[in-house]
Design a protein around this motif. Structure first.
Motif, PDB file in Angstrom:
ATOM      1  N   ARG A   1       6.932   5.336   4.758  1.00 46.49           N
ATOM      2  CA  ARG A   1       7.384   3.956   4.988  1.00 46.49           C
ATOM      3  C   ARG A   1       8.868   3.787   4.654  1.00 46.49           C
ATOM      4  O   ARG A   1       9.367   2.667   4.593  1.00 46.49           O
ATOM      5  CB  ARG A   1       6.556   2.972   4.159  1.00 46.49           C
ATOM      6  CG  ARG A   1       5.068   3.033   4.437  1.00 46.49           C
ATOM      7  CD  ARG A   1       4.332   1.804   3.922  1.00 46.49           C
ATOM      8  NE  ARG A   1       4.632   1.478   2.559  1.00 46.49           N
ATOM      9  CZ  ARG A   1       3.985   1.939   1.486  1.00 46.49           C
ATOM     10  NH1 ARG A   1       2.989   2.784   1.639  1.00 46.49           N
ATOM     11  NH2 ARG A   1       4.328   1.577   0.280  1.00 46.49           N
TER      12      ARG A   1
ATOM     13  N   ASP B   1       1.034   5.911   7.233  1.00 44.90           N
ATOM     14  CA  ASP B   1       1.038   6.916   6.166  1.00 44.90           C
ATOM     15  C   ASP B   1       1.562   8.277   6.619  1.00 44.90           C
ATOM     16  O   ASP B   1       1.472   9.254   5.867  1.00 44.90           O
ATOM     17  CB  ASP B   1      -0.348   7.044   5.528  1.00 44.90           C
ATOM     18  CG  ASP B   1      -1.402   7.515   6.508  1.00 44.90           C
ATOM     19  OD1 ASP B   1      -1.066   8.008   7.600  1.00 44.90           O
ATOM     20  OD2 ASP B   1      -2.598   7.376   6.176  1.00 44.90           O
TER      21      ASP B   1
ATOM     22  N   SER C   1      -2.452   4.982  -6.027  1.00 39.25           N
ATOM     23  CA  SER C   1      -1.796   3.795  -6.565  1.00 39.25           C
ATOM     24  C   SER C   1      -2.695   2.569  -6.419  1.00 39.25           C
ATOM     25  O   SER C   1      -2.599   1.619  -7.199  1.00 39.25           O
ATOM     26  CB  SER C   1      -0.464   3.559  -5.855  1.00 39.25           C
ATOM     27  OG  SER C   1      -0.657   3.332  -4.485  1.00 39.25           O
ATOM     28  N   SER C   2      -3.578   2.587  -5.443  1.00 41.90           N
ATOM     29  CA  SER C   2      -4.496   1.448  -5.250  1.00 41.90           C
ATOM     30  C   SER C   2      -5.453   1.293  -6.423  1.00 41.90           C
ATOM     31  O   SER C   2      -5.999   0.209  -6.643  1.00 41.90           O
ATOM     32  CB  SER C   2      -5.274   1.622  -3.940  1.00 41.90           C
ATOM     33  OG  SER C   2      -4.377   1.665  -2.838  1.00 41.90           O
TER      34      SER C   2
ATOM     35  N   SER D   1      -4.291   5.570   5.090  1.00 36.85           N
ATOM     36  CA  SER D   1      -4.726   5.844   3.718  1.00 36.85           C
ATOM     37  C   SER D   1      -3.613   5.646   2.690  1.00 36.85           C
ATOM     38  O   SER D   1      -2.446   5.532   3.042  1.00 36.85           O
ATOM     39  CB  SER D   1      -5.215   7.292   3.622  1.00 36.85           C
ATOM     40  OG  SER D   1      -6.282   7.517   4.504  1.00 36.85           O
ATOM     41  N   GLY D   2      -4.015   5.639   1.427  1.00 34.53           N
ATOM     42  CA  GLY D   2      -3.063   5.578   0.320  1.00 34.53           C
ATOM     43  C   GLY D   2      -2.454   4.204   0.159  1.00 34.53           C
ATOM     44  O   GLY D   2      -3.054   3.188   0.540  1.00 34.53           O
ATOM     45  N   SER D   3      -1.259   4.151  -0.401  1.00 33.43           N
ATOM     46  CA  SER D   3      -0.618   2.857  -0.644  1.00 33.43           C
ATOM     47  C   SER D   3      -0.356   2.139   0.677  1.00 33.43           C
ATOM     48  O   SER D   3      -0.308   0.905   0.718  1.00 33.43           O
ATOM     49  CB  SER D   3       0.689   3.043  -1.411  1.00 33.43           C
ATOM     50  OG  SER D   3       1.611   3.823  -0.675  1.00 33.43           O
ATOM     51  N   SER D   4      -0.199   2.877   1.754  1.00 34.33           N
ATOM     52  CA  SER D   4       0.036   2.265   3.067  1.00 34.33           C
ATOM     53  C   SER D   4      -1.165   1.440   3.531  1.00 34.33           C
ATOM     54  O   SER D   4      -1.018   0.544   4.369  1.00 34.33           O
ATOM     55  CB  SER D   4       0.369   3.345   4.099  1.00 34.33           C
ATOM     56  OG  SER D   4       1.542   4.049   3.716  1.00 34.33           O
TER      57      SER D   4
ATOM     58  N   ARG E   1      -2.460  -0.721   1.901  1.00 35.48           N
ATOM     59  CA  ARG E   1      -2.294  -2.076   1.353  1.00 35.48           C
ATOM     60  C   ARG E   1      -1.199  -2.853   2.079  1.00 35.48           C
ATOM     61  O   ARG E   1      -0.789  -3.915   1.628  1.00 35.48           O
ATOM     62  CB  ARG E   1      -1.967  -2.008  -0.148  1.00 35.48           C
ATOM     63  CG  ARG E   1      -3.020  -1.282  -0.973  1.00 35.48           C
ATOM     64  CD  ARG E   1      -2.885  -1.579  -2.450  1.00 35.48           C
ATOM     65  NE  ARG E   1      -1.552  -1.408  -2.960  1.00 35.48           N
ATOM     66  CZ  ARG E   1      -1.032  -0.271  -3.440  1.00 35.48           C
ATOM     67  NH1 ARG E   1      -1.770   0.824  -3.482  1.00 35.48           N
ATOM     68  NH2 ARG E   1       0.181  -0.219  -3.889  1.00 35.48           N
ATOM     69  N   GLN E   2      -0.736  -2.343   3.197  1.00 34.44           N
ATOM     70  CA  GLN E   2       0.325  -3.005   3.951  1.00 34.44           C
ATOM     71  C   GLN E   2      -0.198  -3.888   5.073  1.00 34.44           C
ATOM     72  O   GLN E   2       0.570  -4.326   5.931  1.00 34.44           O
ATOM     73  CB  GLN E   2       1.293  -1.959   4.525  1.00 34.44           C
ATOM     74  CG  GLN E   2       1.900  -1.032   3.493  1.00 34.44           C
ATOM     75  CD  GLN E   2       2.916  -1.717   2.591  1.00 34.44           C
ATOM     76  OE1 GLN E   2       3.643  -2.581   3.043  1.00 34.44           O
ATOM     77  NE2 GLN E   2       2.916  -1.358   1.325  1.00 34.44           N
TER      78      GLN E   2
ATOM     79  N   ASP F   1      -7.768   1.828  -0.688  1.00 33.14           N
ATOM     80  CA  ASP F   1      -6.948   3.009  -0.376  1.00 33.14           C
ATOM     81  C   ASP F   1      -7.176   3.533   1.044  1.00 33.14           C
ATOM     82  O   ASP F   1      -6.677   4.607   1.388  1.00 33.14           O
ATOM     83  CB  ASP F   1      -7.178   4.114  -1.413  1.00 33.14           C
ATOM     84  CG  ASP F   1      -8.611   4.615  -1.441  1.00 33.14           C
ATOM     85  OD1 ASP F   1      -9.374   4.340  -0.497  1.00 33.14           O
ATOM     86  OD2 ASP F   1      -8.977   5.283  -2.422  1.00 33.14           O
TER      87      ASP F   1
END
Lengths: 90, 90, 90, 90, 90
Positions: free
Chosen positions: C64, C75, D61-62, E59-62, E64-65, E75
């Motif tokens: 990002r 991602d 991080s979630s 997946s991952g922090s992405s 949450r976007q 996640d």
């Protein structure tokens, strides 16, 4: 988090300046019966772990949530030393 | 962090402008006895690592915590050059 | 980062509104000799990569950090197009 | 998120101060028919999960997005307790 | 991002309060020919995906976007529904 056994330390004179002063430990992953797996990770010690101890390792961005590692290029930190596991379901 | 051996460099003229000027190294993952694994990662060099050296690689968002990589599309950075490993538990 | 080969594109009419306008490419992972692996990732193209090209893919939150993907549910991003690899250690 | 079965708890007296008071559970990963896999994760319990229960685990991080884990060195959290899975496609 | 097929839904009454109201789908990973893999992920649906559809998963922090998942312990999110894949290199 995962569980591992501290098997040694890493010596690195030339490194990112933010890593200076941090203790880098070699942690072999373990099974729930503490049997060593073939995989390992290099983790910063934030709890005074010694070689031979079974430890809790936190990975990813969460590894930067300890006082010692905040804002540093660290993706794994030893965040606890295991006393014992209570396993009641097989 | 993981350990790897620098085996080469990546040439890429067309790339994200934030990557311009960064040195992209090919790092083969190694075992604790420095034996090469079959896997690799492309990492930004932030410590002047040379081909053939054993290095420490930081991954994920933590790879952006070096002065060189902050705010850039970089998910792996060479954060140290290994002098030696002290392994006392087998 | 990892290396892959662009093998195709993804068509998705219904998607998160933040993904509208982004080009979604199918990237097969490759070995260091460009041999295709069995795994793949869908990545946003930020550098004008074409089908058949060998590319650099940045993953995780670092995906990002390009102008095109900031703040979006992405991602993996193609962050470079490979000219060649210089491999001097086997 | 992944699904797992709580099989036990972790005892660790010496740990990062931010982990004090958190319940650390051992979660074995499960297949969609709840068959245990060989892999596990240590996760913080944020929903009152008991040993033997099938749970939802959020990683990375979630895992720090729950009230209990915010700002802490936690990379896995039990975020739900599964009542049942409705699987209609095989 | 990865591709998967929605095979069912997850029922969880007791869960992190931030997950209330989110639809949790079981997504089996697929090959590029849509053949099901043995692995799966539980993902929040943000695009109205139905069982049987092939979807894009971030997946991952992405994860949450998306508007639906921001600031939540999520996640993995379904961020698109696949119409088709155009694969021109084998």
């Amino acid at each position: 988090m995962i569980l591992g056994k501290v098997v040694g330390t890493v010596w690195a004179t030339r490194k990112d300046e933010k890593l200076v002063g941090l203790k880098l430990m070699i942690v072999r992953h373990v099974e729930l019966d503490y049997k060593l797996k073939n995989t390992y990770v290099v983790a910063v010690d934030s709890v005074g772990a010694g070689v031979g101890e079974i430890v809790l390792v936190t990975s990813g961005s969460s590894a930067r949530q300890s006082a010692l590692t905040e804002g540093k290029p660290v993706d794994a930190v030893i965040s606890g030393i295991i006393d014992k596991l209570d396993i009641s379901v097989k």
